[in-house]
Design a protein around this motif. Structure first.
Motif, PDB file in Angstrom:
ATOM      1  N   CYS A 144       0.839  -1.189   0.000  1.00  0.00           N
ATOM      2  CA  CYS A 144       0.000   0.000   0.000  1.00  0.00           C
ATOM      3  C   CYS A 144       0.882   1.250   0.000  1.00  0.00           C
ATOM      4  O   CYS A 144       1.736   1.406   0.879  1.00  0.00           O
ATOM      5  CB  CYS A 144      -0.900  -0.024   1.242  1.00  0.00           C
ATOM      6  SG  CYS A 144      -2.273   1.129   1.224  1.00  0.00           S
TER       7      CYS A 144
ATOM      8  N   CYS B   1      -1.225  -4.493   2.043  1.00  0.00           N
ATOM      9  CA  CYS B   1      -2.665  -4.307   1.915  1.00  0.00           C
ATOM     10  C   CYS B   1      -3.229  -5.532   1.221  1.00  0.00           C
ATOM     11  O   CYS B   1      -2.474  -6.402   0.767  1.00  0.00           O
ATOM     12  CB  CYS B   1      -3.000  -3.035   1.133  1.00  0.00           C
ATOM     13  SG  CYS B   1      -2.504  -3.077  -0.615  1.00  0.00           S
TER      14      CYS B   1
ATOM     15  N   GLN C 263      -9.375  -2.039  -2.168  1.00  0.00           N
ATOM     16  CA  GLN C 263      -8.041  -1.926  -1.591  1.00  0.00           C
ATOM     17  C   GLN C 263      -8.198  -1.699  -0.090  1.00  0.00           C
ATOM     18  O   GLN C 263      -8.689  -0.657   0.350  1.00  0.00           O
ATOM     19  CB  GLN C 263      -7.291  -0.757  -2.238  1.00  0.00           C
ATOM     20  CG  GLN C 263      -5.889  -0.524  -1.698  1.00  0.00           C
ATOM     21  CD  GLN C 263      -5.213   0.672  -2.382  1.00  0.00           C
ATOM     22  OE1 GLN C 263      -5.770   1.254  -3.320  1.00  0.00           O
ATOM     23  NE2 GLN C 263      -4.026   1.042  -1.923  1.00  0.00           N
TER      24      GLN C 263
ATOM     25  N   CYS D  78      -6.319  -1.504   3.515  1.00  0.00           N
ATOM     26  CA  CYS D  78      -5.006  -1.285   4.129  1.00  0.00           C
ATOM     27  C   CYS D  78      -4.873  -2.079   5.432  1.00  0.00           C
ATOM     28  O   CYS D  78      -5.819  -2.188   6.203  1.00  0.00           O
ATOM     29  CB  CYS D  78      -4.842   0.214   4.388  1.00  0.00           C
ATOM     30  SG  CYS D  78      -3.318   0.630   5.226  1.00  0.00           S
ATOM     31  N   SER D  79      -3.666  -2.615   5.670  1.00  0.00           N
ATOM     32  CA  SER D  79      -3.423  -3.371   6.903  1.00  0.00           C
ATOM     33  C   SER D  79      -2.810  -2.514   8.013  1.00  0.00           C
ATOM     34  O   SER D  79      -2.659  -2.965   9.132  1.00  0.00           O
ATOM     35  CB  SER D  79      -2.482  -4.548   6.613  1.00  0.00           C
ATOM     36  OG  SER D  79      -1.200  -4.067   6.220  1.00  0.00           O
TER      37      SER D  79
ATOM     38  N   LYS E 237      -3.763   0.997   9.049  1.00  0.00           N
ATOM     39  CA  LYS E 237      -4.632   2.145   8.837  1.00  0.00           C
ATOM     40  C   LYS E 237      -4.091   3.428   9.450  1.00  0.00           C
ATOM     41  O   LYS E 237      -4.347   4.521   8.957  1.00  0.00           O
ATOM     42  CB  LYS E 237      -6.020   1.831   9.384  1.00  0.00           C
ATOM     43  CG  LYS E 237      -6.670   0.651   8.692  1.00  0.00           C
ATOM     44  CD  LYS E 237      -8.012   0.296   9.288  1.00  0.00           C
ATOM     45  CE  LYS E 237      -8.599  -0.926   8.580  1.00  0.00           C
ATOM     46  NZ  LYS E 237      -9.913  -1.307   9.148  1.00  0.00           N
TER      47      LYS E 237
END
Length: 407
Positions: free
Chosen positions: A140, A149, A162, A164-165, A167
């Protein structure tokens, strides 16, 4: 004569048959016998599949050693994302291209490089990437605070999500911000909306660009060429006052009307909303004296004609003396045609939206002007000539169909 078994066919015949198989079918065939197993790993065969399914005929890197590896490690999972998209970034939208480059699939946001010059090339910003070297994890916003991500695509609708891991990496505190009075740079406003959107899951909807073949045949010349009095559909970059430059998709609604729809919008008129309606049956040809006066232009009553478009003659053009011009680009002194139309305006957050009279000026196939009579301003819109990756999924309806535009 006894029938031949599949594995008894000549190699060239077997390979020809396999070229019509899906990747899943080829994997299944590998378990049938050793001969077919060996043939199904032939790289010429997998190159055929890469071209057929994704339009990729060159790996473009030495890090991936075969088309088989490229297909199985990268394209099988992410290749269907290739194409052009409208990112759902709050009311602002976005133009995203998913492309293949040297062993990597990238999601690139294309944004204006200037606040005023509509002819300036777009500038790219990397939203995500995924490498095919070792079936890599999607990244990401690589190059910034790069982190992983997840990317998924709904093949029926063509929508990429998409997620995101990490945030917190996108956190921008906008609490208490008054967008109307802070006079923020449009790029800052976009960053705030993007921060909020990506932490919830950013969607990219397929954006299908109409081809010139979508022009109604009744508008074309006898030799099927495009009259100079109209312009081909496509993406344009236009000036929108303090909002900066925005991306507009022009298309033909029918033989009577062209629509300009915002791919990117602002906090007044949002992305995916119509911004301009060009009325092809209502041409106008004011004199130079009339053109200099905004009052005279406002008083012109639209008059319908059914005469052929190509009957409209070239005419001089000037911006009214009491009109604000919103672009640094110099406009031509002559235009091919000029039409009455309607333009959409709204108060903040799309409140009280309405269409007001405008005049649309066709300078050439790649440049048009919009005279906002009530706002006393003139905007230029220039065609974006960049070539984008074509959408692999051909049957998705496209972003603007989600909002009721059926072209």
């Amino acid at each position: 004569m006894s029938a031949l078994m599949l594995d008894q066919l000549p190699e060239i015949v077997l390979l020809r048959i396999m070229q019509f198989c899906s990747a899943e079918d080829l994997v299944s065939l590998q378990s049938t016998c050793k001969r077919i197993h060996d043939l199904s790993g032939c790289d010429v065969l997998w190159k055929t599949l890469c071209v057929r399914d994704f339009g990729i005929d060159d790996i473009g890197t030495t890090a991936i050693n075969s088309f088989h590896t490229l297909y199985t490690n990268l394209l099988f999972k992410y290749g269907y994302m290739l194409g052009l998209y409208q990112s759902q970034v709050g009311p602002l939208g976005g133009l995203l291209e998913v492309r293949y480059q040297k062993g990597v699939i990238e999601g690139v946001s294309w944004e204006p490089s200037s606040m005023e010059d509509v002819s300036a090339p777009l500038k790219e910003y990397l939203y995500f990437s995924v490498s095919g070297y070792e079936a890599g994890q999607p990244q990401c916003f690589p190059g910034l605070d790069s982190h992983t991500c997840t990317l998924s695509i709904d093949k029926d609708r063509g929508i990429i999500t998409q997620l995101c891991s990490k945030k917190a990496s996108h956190s921008t505190d906008s609490s208490g911000m008054d967008f109307l009075h802070l006079n923020l740079d449009p790029r800052k406003v976009r960053q705030i909306f993007l921060s909020d959107t990506i932490r919830k899951g950013l969607e990219h909807h397929p954006l299908i660009i109409p081809s010139p073949s979508s022009i109604p045949s009744s508008l074309l010349n006898k030799d099927h060429s495009i009259p100079r009095q109209i312009f081909a559909p496509g993406l344009f970059q236009g000036s929108y006052s303090s909002h900066g430059l925005e991306t507009i998709l022009f298309t033909f609604k029918d033989e009577n009307e062209m629509l300009g729809i915002k791919v990117t919008g602002d906090t007044n008129v949002f992305a995916s909303k119509a911004t301009v309606k060009l009325l092809l049956r209502y041409p106008v040809a004011p004199s130079i004296t009339e053109q200099k006066s905004l009052k005279d232009l406002k008083n012109m009553e639209p008059s319908r004609t059914d005469a052929p478009i190509h009957d409209i003659v070239e005419q001089p053009f000037v911006v009214p003396e009491d009109c604000y011009e919103r672009s640094t680009m110099t406009h031509p002194s002559k235009c091919m045609a000029r039409y009455h139309g309607l333009g959409q305006i709204a108060a903040a957050w799309y409140h009280g939206s309405r269409f007001i009279p405008i005049q649309v000026v066709v300078f050439n196939n790649d440049l048009i002007g919009v005279l906002w009579l009530k706002l006393a301003s003139f905007s230029l819109l220039s065609r974006i000539k960049q070539t984008f990756t074509q959408n692999v999924l051909k049957n998705s309806r496209g972003a603007l169909h989600e909002f009721g535009y059926k072209f």
